[in-house]
Design a protein around this motif. Structure first.
Motif, PDB file in Angstrom:
ATOM      1  N   VAL A 228     -50.149 -41.053 -14.556  1.00 34.22           N
ATOM      2  CA  VAL A 228     -49.456 -40.257 -15.394  1.00 34.22           C
ATOM      3  C   VAL A 228     -48.249 -41.110 -16.012  1.00 34.22           C
ATOM      4  N   GLY A 229     -47.766 -42.288 -15.427  1.00 36.84           N
ATOM      5  CA  GLY A 229     -46.385 -42.885 -16.166  1.00 36.84           C
ATOM      6  C   GLY A 229     -45.338 -42.203 -16.170  1.00 36.84           C
ATOM      7  N   MET A 230     -44.678 -42.178 -15.118  1.00 37.91           N
ATOM      8  CA  MET A 230     -43.390 -41.647 -15.108  1.00 37.91           C
ATOM      9  C   MET A 230     -42.187 -42.646 -14.758  1.00 37.91           C
ATOM     10  N   GLY A 231     -42.276 -43.857 -15.240  1.00 36.69           N
ATOM     11  CA  GLY A 231     -41.557 -45.039 -15.196  1.00 36.69           C
ATOM     12  C   GLY A 231     -40.516 -44.831 -16.078  1.00 36.69           C
ATOM     13  N   PRO A 232     -39.376 -45.862 -15.899  1.00 40.12           N
ATOM     14  CA  PRO A 232     -38.274 -45.811 -16.706  1.00 40.12           C
ATOM     15  C   PRO A 232     -38.541 -45.743 -18.290  1.00 40.12           C
ATOM     16  N   SER A 233     -39.943 -46.280 -18.734  1.00 39.30           N
ATOM     17  CA  SER A 233     -40.095 -46.341 -20.116  1.00 39.30           C
ATOM     18  C   SER A 233     -41.418 -45.497 -20.290  1.00 39.30           C
ATOM     19  N   GLY A 234     -41.746 -44.467 -19.408  1.00 39.89           N
ATOM     20  CA  GLY A 234     -42.670 -43.488 -19.544  1.00 39.89           C
ATOM     21  C   GLY A 234     -42.839 -42.705 -20.876  1.00 39.89           C
ATOM     22  N   GLN A 235     -41.517 -42.337 -21.181  1.00 38.97           N
ATOM     23  CA  GLN A 235     -41.553 -41.471 -22.516  1.00 38.97           C
ATOM     24  C   GLN A 235     -42.100 -42.397 -23.641  1.00 38.97           C
ATOM     25  N   ARG A 236     -41.979 -43.856 -23.787  1.00 37.20           N
ATOM     26  CA  ARG A 236     -42.414 -44.638 -24.593  1.00 37.20           C
ATOM     27  C   ARG A 236     -43.929 -44.936 -24.419  1.00 37.20           C
ATOM     28  N   GLY A 237     -44.392 -44.117 -23.648  1.00 33.16           N
ATOM     29  CA  GLY A 237     -46.065 -44.527 -23.414  1.00 33.16           C
ATOM     30  C   GLY A 237     -46.548 -45.561 -22.308  1.00 33.16           C
ATOM     31  N   GLN A 238     -45.575 -45.933 -21.622  1.00 34.69           N
ATOM     32  CA  GLN A 238     -45.831 -47.129 -20.660  1.00 34.69           C
ATOM     33  C   GLN A 238     -46.333 -46.197 -19.414  1.00 34.69           C
ATOM     34  N   SER A 239     -47.415 -46.701 -19.224  1.00 34.78           N
ATOM     35  CA  SER A 239     -48.053 -46.018 -17.898  1.00 34.78           C
ATOM     36  C   SER A 239     -47.310 -46.695 -16.545  1.00 34.78           C
ATOM     37  N   SER A 240     -48.035 -46.374 -15.588  1.00 35.14           N
ATOM     38  CA  SER A 240     -47.391 -46.872 -14.069  1.00 35.14           C
ATOM     39  C   SER A 240     -45.827 -46.343 -13.899  1.00 35.14           C
ATOM     40  N   ARG A 241     -45.495 -46.487 -12.528  1.00 31.06           N
ATOM     41  CA  ARG A 241     -44.299 -45.789 -12.046  1.00 31.06           C
ATOM     42  C   ARG A 241     -43.076 -46.683 -12.225  1.00 31.06           C
ATOM     43  N   ARG A 242     -43.172 -47.822 -12.747  1.00 34.86           N
ATOM     44  CA  ARG A 242     -42.177 -49.052 -12.855  1.00 34.86           C
ATOM     45  C   ARG A 242     -42.517 -49.543 -14.279  1.00 34.86           C
ATOM     46  N   ASP A 243     -41.377 -50.297 -14.717  1.00 33.28           N
ATOM     47  CA  ASP A 243     -41.662 -51.422 -15.839  1.00 33.28           C
ATOM     48  C   ASP A 243     -42.099 -52.554 -15.009  1.00 33.28           C
ATOM     49  N   ASN A 244     -42.927 -53.099 -15.659  1.00 32.28           N
ATOM     50  CA  ASN A 244     -43.266 -54.391 -14.905  1.00 32.28           C
ATOM     51  C   ASN A 244     -42.538 -55.498 -15.239  1.00 32.28           C
ATOM     52  N   GLU A 245     -41.350 -55.616 -14.424  1.00 29.21           N
ATOM     53  CA  GLU A 245     -40.298 -56.761 -14.719  1.00 29.21           C
ATOM     54  C   GLU A 245     -41.003 -57.874 -13.791  1.00 29.21           C
ATOM     55  N   TYR A 246     -41.720 -57.991 -13.055  1.00 29.32           N
ATOM     56  CA  TYR A 246     -42.394 -58.934 -12.443  1.00 29.32           C
ATOM     57  C   TYR A 246     -43.495 -59.719 -12.939  1.00 29.32           C
ATOM     58  N   ALA A 247     -44.016 -59.268 -14.276  1.00 29.16           N
ATOM     59  CA  ALA A 247     -45.151 -59.744 -14.508  1.00 29.16           C
ATOM     60  C   ALA A 247     -45.435 -61.067 -14.899  1.00 29.16           C
ATOM     61  N   ALA A 248     -44.108 -61.747 -15.080  1.00 32.66           N
ATOM     62  CA  ALA A 248     -44.185 -63.194 -15.248  1.00 32.66           C
ATOM     63  C   ALA A 248     -44.379 -63.854 -14.175  1.00 32.66           C
ATOM     64  N   GLY A 249     -43.928 -63.237 -13.169  1.00 29.78           N
ATOM     65  CA  GLY A 249     -43.425 -63.916 -11.733  1.00 29.78           C
ATOM     66  C   GLY A 249     -44.810 -64.021 -10.818  1.00 29.78           C
ATOM     67  N   GLN A 250     -44.172 -64.580  -9.712  1.00 30.90           N
ATOM     68  CA  GLN A 250     -45.097 -64.842  -8.626  1.00 30.90           C
ATOM     69  C   GLN A 250     -44.680 -63.657  -7.637  1.00 30.90           C
ATOM     70  N   ARG A 251     -45.589 -62.941  -7.086  1.00 35.96           N
ATOM     71  CA  ARG A 251     -45.064 -61.969  -6.103  1.00 35.96           C
ATOM     72  C   ARG A 251     -45.200 -62.742  -4.664  1.00 35.96           C
ATOM     73  N   ILE A 252     -44.214 -62.608  -4.084  1.00 33.93           N
ATOM     74  CA  ILE A 252     -43.963 -63.231  -2.733  1.00 33.93           C
ATOM     75  C   ILE A 252     -43.668 -62.178  -1.618  1.00 33.93           C
ATOM     76  N   TRP A 253     -44.506 -62.490  -0.545  1.00 29.22           N
ATOM     77  CA  TRP A 253     -43.954 -61.432   0.697  1.00 29.22           C
ATOM     78  C   TRP A 253     -43.701 -62.538   1.845  1.00 29.22           C
ATOM     79  N   VAL A 254     -42.757 -61.928   2.213  1.00 27.06           N
ATOM     80  CA  VAL A 254     -41.891 -62.713   3.180  1.00 27.06           C
ATOM     81  C   VAL A 254     -41.506 -62.027   4.485  1.00 27.06           C
ATOM     82  N   GLY A 255     -41.805 -63.017   5.490  1.00 28.78           N
ATOM     83  CA  GLY A 255     -41.310 -62.442   6.838  1.00 28.78           C
ATOM     84  C   GLY A 255     -40.383 -63.362   7.333  1.00 28.78           C
TER      85      GLY A 255
END
Lengths: 445, 179
Positions: A220-247
């Motif tokens: 349904v897209g209720m993210g910070p840019s949802g009213q501008r038609g962006q789907s998903s629950r967040r803006d994809n700030e991480y798109a250009a980066g490498q996701r890392i999981w750290v313990g």
């Protein structure tokens, strides 16, 4: 192999369901874990002035976080030394004395027993008031606005406890433009849900694998840019980066993103140009201030054992207070930069409310998962079969590109590590052991 | 107190509207329910706090328009909530909860410009919302509501709804239903 090792076996990626439902494990947690670990109790912005207090919890117990008349912060057990009545039943306020409703013993904001009715006639020569102050935590840490406490006088200093994990939560408690601290709590959600507290803590260690359960909110897209038609629950700030999981050896676990050296600002909060501009400004300022460290963007994390955070969208610290083996009181502290423009704060708080907490469109689905996972693990047959924690076994590297055991794919490494440390507390491990010193090969996968 | 007949007629009309609206929700006719909401809707449920005597008015409830409440939102967000339920994979409402809204103690608090030509009405009521989920899950939400209604042709629109839930720590895992 002890009974505990059998139930908690991170090396094989299995954890018994018992630890999520059993009263025996629960009692052990309260006795051996919540009495030693550093616990998040609040934020200095909640108590800016002398005499300000806010009621919090450590484990099952009520505590008062209070700024005394000299400005020093204290954390006291919220229980009169005479018969145990709560000396404070207001959530927040300002006072010069905590007066017990029962027999009217009263305590100053630095915890000293001051007023004892009919002291001269009834207690003179027997009661030494100095020995009957409010019970105070053994150690307290003020860290960039956050307030942490432990009951264990032997506990390491808070920064040694956080150790290499520190850079990740730093991004949560600091201003968006990289200045240290400077956050303000704009509200707290408190709610009770019938699930074991560890489901919540573990979820925030970086369980990105559960994203499909949030499919509806992404659709349904209720993210910070949802009213501008962006789907998903967040803006994809991480798109250009490498996701890392750290313990980390102390049990902490995070999911963050490591951005390329040359990153441009990715427009966010697009429905409001002022907010977008604010974050653009912060992006460049942060890069300028932090340099290489600005490449790190937090997503979620859990500081062992029960303080979790959402790092950017939304931005909050949550604490999972145990109530019983199968009940948890969730507290979520919502954060903004204290000096952000009013318009920015308004857009953020609205987004936080529609995302987070029991009314949040994303977290409702988490509650459903945690509740029914707890309920369905209670059975005699169910308890014979452990949970599976084998996701991405062995798929991590040490200290690349940030300190810790770093995986570049979704993993349960953080959870395996968390429960290894958890077992250490329940086995009464030494602080060296609980901090992962020396690096023991048993932690390798 | 004797009131003009028009006042009683209006109250009945408003009560009918509130019952009709509650029934739409209970029948899960969410999109039709959305149609009853004004475009500039304010939908607000404060967090209630334990405060010292004398500070209730000032500090007991969080305020609309600032800080964090349970709900402080607009029609767009409520529309998104409805859309989410209708995806069929919003697990907090899949399978759908069984919900009954009881509305009582209906009182006309203000009528504008006049009872005879009522265009806007402020109406107070009590709500008791019962939610039953899956097999064994039960929640009862009890509280007070103040609605601003606006005449829309032969019916009414809800322009503002304030829901005062009588709880401090929320004693339910979720607020996944509409009030």
């Amino acid at each position: 192999m002890s009974a505990m090792d059998h139930k908690i076996d991170p090396a094989h990626g299995t954890i018994s369901r018992e630890i999520f439902v059993s009263p025996d494990f629960y009692r052990e947690e309260l006795e051996k874990l919540f009495t030693r670990a550093w616990l998040f109790v609040g934020h200095e912005s909640q108590i800016p002035n002398p005499g300000d207090f806010v009621v919090s919890r450590m484990g099952e117990e009520s505590v008062i976080v209070c700024r005394d008349q000299t400005g020093a912060v204290h954390v006291f057990l919220n229980s009169c030394r005479h018969r145990g009545m709560k000396v404070c039943r207001y959530e927040q306020g300002n006072t010069s004395l905590f007066v017990c409703p029962y027999h009217s013993w009263s305590y100053t904001t630095d915890g000293r027993l001051q007023g004892v009715p009919l002291y001269r006639a009834l207690y003179e020569g027997t009661l030494n008031r100095e020995e009957w102050s409010l019970i105070e935590v053994a150690k307290l840490a003020l860290y960039r606005g956050t307030v942490w406490a432990t009951w264990d006088p032997q506990a390491p200093d808070f920064l040694n406890y956080l150790d290499d994990a520190v850079d990740h939560p730093d991004q949560v408690v600091d201003c968006r433009d990289g200045r240290p601290g400077g956050a303000e709590v704009i509200g707290v959600h408190k709610w009770l849900f019938p699930a074991n507290w560890k489901f919540a803590a573990e979820n925030f260690l970086g369980d990105s694998y559960h994203n499909p359960s949030h499919r509806s909110v992404d659709m349904v897209g209720m993210g910070p840019s949802g009213q501008r038609g962006q789907s998903s629950r967040r803006d994809n700030e991480y798109a250009a980066g490498q996701r890392i999981w750290v313990g980390f050896p102390q049990g902490h676990g995070v999911a963050s993103a490591w951005m390329p050296e040359q990153t441009e600002y990715a427009s966010t909060y697009q429905q409001n140009p002022i907010v977008d501009e604010y974050f653009r400004h912060c992006f460049h300022e942060r890069k300028r201030r932090l340099g290489e460290k600005a490449r790190l963007l937090p997503v979620v994390g859990t500081i062992f054992p029960n303080a979790s955070y959402h790092g950017r969208q939304p931005r909050s610290i949550c604490v999972w207070h145990p109530h019983s083996p199968t009940e948890t009181e969730g507290w979520r502290f919502f954060l903004v930069d204290a000096d952000a423009p009013a318009e920015v704060k308004d857009v953020l708080r609205r987004y936080y409310m529609r995302y987070s907490g029991p009314a949040g469109m994303t977290e409702q689905d988490d509650m459903e998962n945690w509740l029914y996972a707890t309920a369905a693990s209670k059975g005699t047959i169910a308890r014979r079969y452990p949970f599976n924690y084998q996701l991405s076994m062995g798929a991590y590297k040490a200290d690349d590109p940030v300190p810790g055991d770093v995986s570049t794919q979704a993993t349960e490494r953080m959870a395996r590590n968390y429960y290894r440390v958890y077992a250490g507390y329940l086995n009464g491990g030494s602080w060296d052991e609980l901090l992962g010193r020396p690096q023991i090969c048993a932690t390798a996968e | 107190m004797m009131r003009p007949l028009a006042w009683y007629q209006l109250r009945e009309e408003i009560e009918d509207f509130l019952y009709f609206e509650a029934d739409l929700l209970d029948q899960r006719r969410f999109k039709e329910w959305l149609d009853l909401l004004a475009e500039d809707l304010v939908y607000f449920m404060p967090v209630r706090r334990n405060v010292k005597f004398g500070q209730q008015a000032e500090r007991e409830n969080t305020r609309q328009g600032e800080g964090i409440s349970w709900f402080d939102e607009d029609k767009w967000t409520l529309g998104k909530r409805v859309e989410q339920v209708l995806t069929g994979v919003h697990y907090a409402e899949e399978p759908l909860s069984r919900v009954t809204h009881m509305v009582s103690n209906v009182r006309l608090l203000d009528v504008r410009p006049s009872v005879e030509d009522a265009q806007e009405v402020t109406v107070g009521c009590r709500f008791l919302v019962y939610q039953n989920r899956v097999e064994y899950e039960n929640h009862t939400f009890i509280g007070r509501r103040t609605d601003e209604l606006r005449r829309a042709g032969s019916s009414w629109q809800i322009a503002r709804r304030e829901m005062i839930l009588e709880q401090n720590v929320l004693l339910a895992k979720n607020l996944s239903i509409f009030f």
